[in-house]
Structures are given as C-alpha cells and as structure tokens.
Design an enzyme around this catalytic site. Sequence first.
Site, PDB file in Angstrom:
ATOM      1  N   ARG A 243       0.851  -1.187   0.000  1.00 50.96           N
ATOM      2  CA  ARG A 243       0.000   0.000   0.000  1.00 50.96           C
ATOM      3  C   ARG A 243       0.885   1.234   0.000  1.00 50.96           C
ATOM      4  O   ARG A 243       1.961   1.236   0.603  1.00 50.96           O
ATOM      5  CB  ARG A 243      -0.858   0.074   1.271  1.00 50.96           C
ATOM      6  CG  ARG A 243      -2.178  -0.627   1.195  1.00 50.96           C
ATOM      7  CD  ARG A 243      -3.144   0.050   0.219  1.00 50.96           C
ATOM      8  NE  ARG A 243      -4.397  -0.680   0.131  1.00 50.96           N
ATOM      9  CZ  ARG A 243      -4.639  -1.696  -0.709  1.00 50.96           C
ATOM     10  NH1 ARG A 243      -3.713  -2.108  -1.551  1.00 50.96           N
ATOM     11  NH2 ARG A 243      -5.821  -2.284  -0.717  1.00 50.96           N
ATOM     12  N   GLU A 272      -1.925   8.071  -4.058  1.00 52.82           N
ATOM     13  CA  GLU A 272      -2.196   7.685  -5.443  1.00 52.82           C
ATOM     14  C   GLU A 272      -3.643   8.028  -5.821  1.00 52.82           C
ATOM     15  O   GLU A 272      -4.503   8.046  -4.943  1.00 52.82           O
ATOM     16  CB  GLU A 272      -1.912   6.190  -5.666  1.00 52.82           C
ATOM     17  CG  GLU A 272      -2.790   5.260  -4.853  1.00 52.82           C
ATOM     18  CD  GLU A 272      -2.405   3.788  -5.009  1.00 52.82           C
ATOM     19  OE1 GLU A 272      -1.232   3.439  -4.824  1.00 52.82           O
ATOM     20  OE2 GLU A 272      -3.321   3.001  -5.307  1.00 52.82           O
ATOM     21  N   HIS A 290      -0.636   0.543  -9.648  1.00 55.03           N
ATOM     22  CA  HIS A 290      -1.454  -0.324  -8.770  1.00 55.03           C
ATOM     23  C   HIS A 290      -2.162  -1.423  -9.578  1.00 55.03           C
ATOM     24  O   HIS A 290      -3.394  -1.486  -9.619  1.00 55.03           O
ATOM     25  CB  HIS A 290      -2.479   0.519  -7.995  1.00 55.03           C
ATOM     26  CG  HIS A 290      -2.977  -0.166  -6.749  1.00 55.03           C
ATOM     27  ND1 HIS A 290      -3.346   0.521  -5.614  1.00 55.03           N
ATOM     28  CD2 HIS A 290      -3.179  -1.470  -6.459  1.00 55.03           C
ATOM     29  CE1 HIS A 290      -3.750  -0.339  -4.684  1.00 55.03           C
ATOM     30  NE2 HIS A 290      -3.665  -1.561  -5.184  1.00 55.03           N
TER      31      HIS A 290
HETATM   32  C1  8YV Z   1      -7.126  -3.879  -5.864  1.00 55.88           C
HETATM   33  C2  8YV Z   1      -5.502  -4.283  -3.969  1.00 55.88           C
HETATM   34  O1  8YV Z   1      -7.146  -4.044  -7.227  1.00 55.88           O
HETATM   35  O2  8YV Z   1      -6.780  -6.118  -3.252  1.00 55.88           O
HETATM   36  C3  8YV Z   1      -6.128  -5.139  -2.927  1.00 55.88           C
HETATM   37  O3  8YV Z   1      -5.954  -4.833  -1.734  1.00 55.88           O
HETATM   38  O4  8YV Z   1      -4.713  -3.466  -3.669  1.00 55.88           O
HETATM   39  C4  8YV Z   1      -5.826  -4.473  -5.410  1.00 55.88           C
HETATM   40  O5  8YV Z   1      -5.830  -5.843  -5.689  1.00 55.88           O
HETATM   41  C5  8YV Z   1      -7.364  -2.434  -5.551  1.00 55.88           C
HETATM   42  O6  8YV Z   1      -7.319  -2.181  -4.192  1.00 55.88           O
HETATM   43  C6  8YV Z   1      -8.701  -1.983  -6.111  1.00 55.88           C
HETATM   44  O7  8YV Z   1      -9.753  -2.124  -5.234  1.00 55.88           O
END
Ligand code: 8YV
Length: 331
Positions: A243, A272, A290
Amino acid sequence: MNISQRPAILIARAVFPEVVERLREHFEVETNDLDAPFTPAELVERLQGKAGMMTTGSERIDAALLAGCPQLRIVANIAVGYNNFDVAAMSAAGVLATNTPDVLTETTADFGFALLMATARRMAESERFLRDGLWNRWALDMFAGAEVHGSTLGILGMGRIGQAIARRAALGFGMPVIYHNRSRLDPQTEADLRARYVSKAELLAQADHLMLVLPYSAESHHAIGAAELACMKPSATLINIARGGIVDDGALASALRERRIAAAGLDVFEGEPGVHPDLLTVPNVVLTPHIASATLKTRRAMADLAADNLIAFFARGEALTPVNAGQLAGG
Ligand code: 8YV
C-alpha cells in the site's frame, strides 16, 4: 420476493457487465457507468435508500459517510486490503465490511516477482534507453543489475501473498528467504516455505531484495522511511506491492538519487493516483499504477466474490469473507 421489496445497492465504480447482471437478479442496482470516483458528498447522495454497496479501494467509508446513510448494512470491497474502511466506525454503525482474500493471492505474487525481476535487472531503465535511440554499441557492463537467483529475499509481512512470494523465491529461484511479521509462522509452514524469521533490523540489513507485503495501518505508516533505508545494503532493491504510505516516497526518492540503495519497484504510492514528483525524475525506479492483481481472470474473480458477499448477506445474513462479523453493534 416481490420486485419492489428487493434491497437496493450501489456499485460505486464500473465493474464487469456480467457481474452487474448477476446482481440485478437479486437487487435494485444503481451503477457508476462513467467510473469517475464519487466525492464523499456524492456517495452519501447516491447511497440514500441503499442497503448495500460494492466499493474499490478508492471509496473511503468512515463515520461521516455512515452518519448520512442510516440504511446501509453492508459494504463489499473489491480488494483484499481494506484500509479505505474505518472498520471500527462501520462496526459501531452496524455495517458489515467484506473483502476479497485468496482469489488474488497467486496473481499478486506473480506480479511482485515480476516487479522484483524488472527492478533488479533494470528492465524499465534499459527499455527507455533503447526507445530513446541511445543504443549504439554493446558494452560488457551495460545495464548490469543485481542477481536475483540465489540472493537473499527479505519479506516484510508474511500473510497469504507474502507466503506465495516466498514459495516462488525458495523453490523457483533458490533464494534464501528471511521474513519479519507481527506474528511468526508455525515451524511446519516455515520449513515448507524455507523461510527464516528475523527481526526487522536483521531483515533490513541482510536482504538483497526487500519485498513489502504488509497491510497499511497507523502502525505500518512509513514503516520504511529514511532511517530504515539507511540500514539497507547500498546494493539492495526495494519492492512495494502493499500500500502507498508504507514507504515514505520522498525519503525513498532521495535514497535512490544518492544511490544509498540500488533500485526500487513501486506499484503503490502515498496519495495515489498522485505520485511523489521526485520519484518521476530518478532513473532507478520502476513505477506501475497499482496493477498487481490486474489479470482479467483475477479481477473478475474479485468482483464475483464481492457480489457473492452481497448476495449471501441479504439471502441468509452471512457473508462469505467478512472482516468485522461478530463485532457489529446491535448484532
Ligand atoms: C485492488 C488491492 O485491485 O486487493 C487489494 O488490496 O490493492 C488491489 O488488488 C485495488 O485495491 C482496487 O480495489
């Protein structure tokens, strides 16, 4: 059930049409076909009369939003991470939170490894060089990078995705794996993964490549900042697929510019889709928007699981992958 009695839900971002169609069999569905993220005020407006919502990591669910949406009972995140949720506020408001674990584990681990390879072997930097027409002769040390196979992989955060990365590293690339986590794995799992538990200080000092796979929280905010970067090997690479906010991006850009570490690969950023401007000007960093879980199959599986959570919750009062079941006020 009479059509008019069906619960109303909001799908906050564009999702696959097949998933929307499936949800329409169970709910009155409002969509966001333009896919522009709603502002908090727009979200509250759209949520009037809605009992459920499907979100991505872009929608923040907090006490202020919940106060304006008393009918809301469940929010299904299309993500395994749920730091966009104030879980305590949701529990206090009696709102169930769900996420999408497991279905993205292997795909995300693949991407973590791809980013490690691209970073250590300087793929983005060398491609830019070629595209810019700068390649006019071959040289023995041209874009010489860091070894991946046989070098030591450090993993910070050893949940499902961390373990899937450890498996790739140990079994596929002959890498000694060291890790640090809030809780230590059981001895059998450590043996299966060939992973050795170390302190965070040892992890920083010994890793040739450091992979971040821990959830974001107040505790993990800037877990890698100037002080931690100073403890890493000057030849080390840092990979963040966890993150934004876990790394102090400004401190990292300085460390990369001054070659205090060799390179970084980043899929996530603090603030972001904004990216720290200094990261855009240093050559030894690979930047991706991401996309670690972004294969069509996996993104579809994530959306399907979020939909299944909504359907199961309204059909029988229980979701498949709840985050705060048992903690709900009045539950
Ligand atoms: C998502 C992610 O695509 O699952 C997660 O925590 O970071 C990614 O796989 C993103 O958060 C969109 O919701």
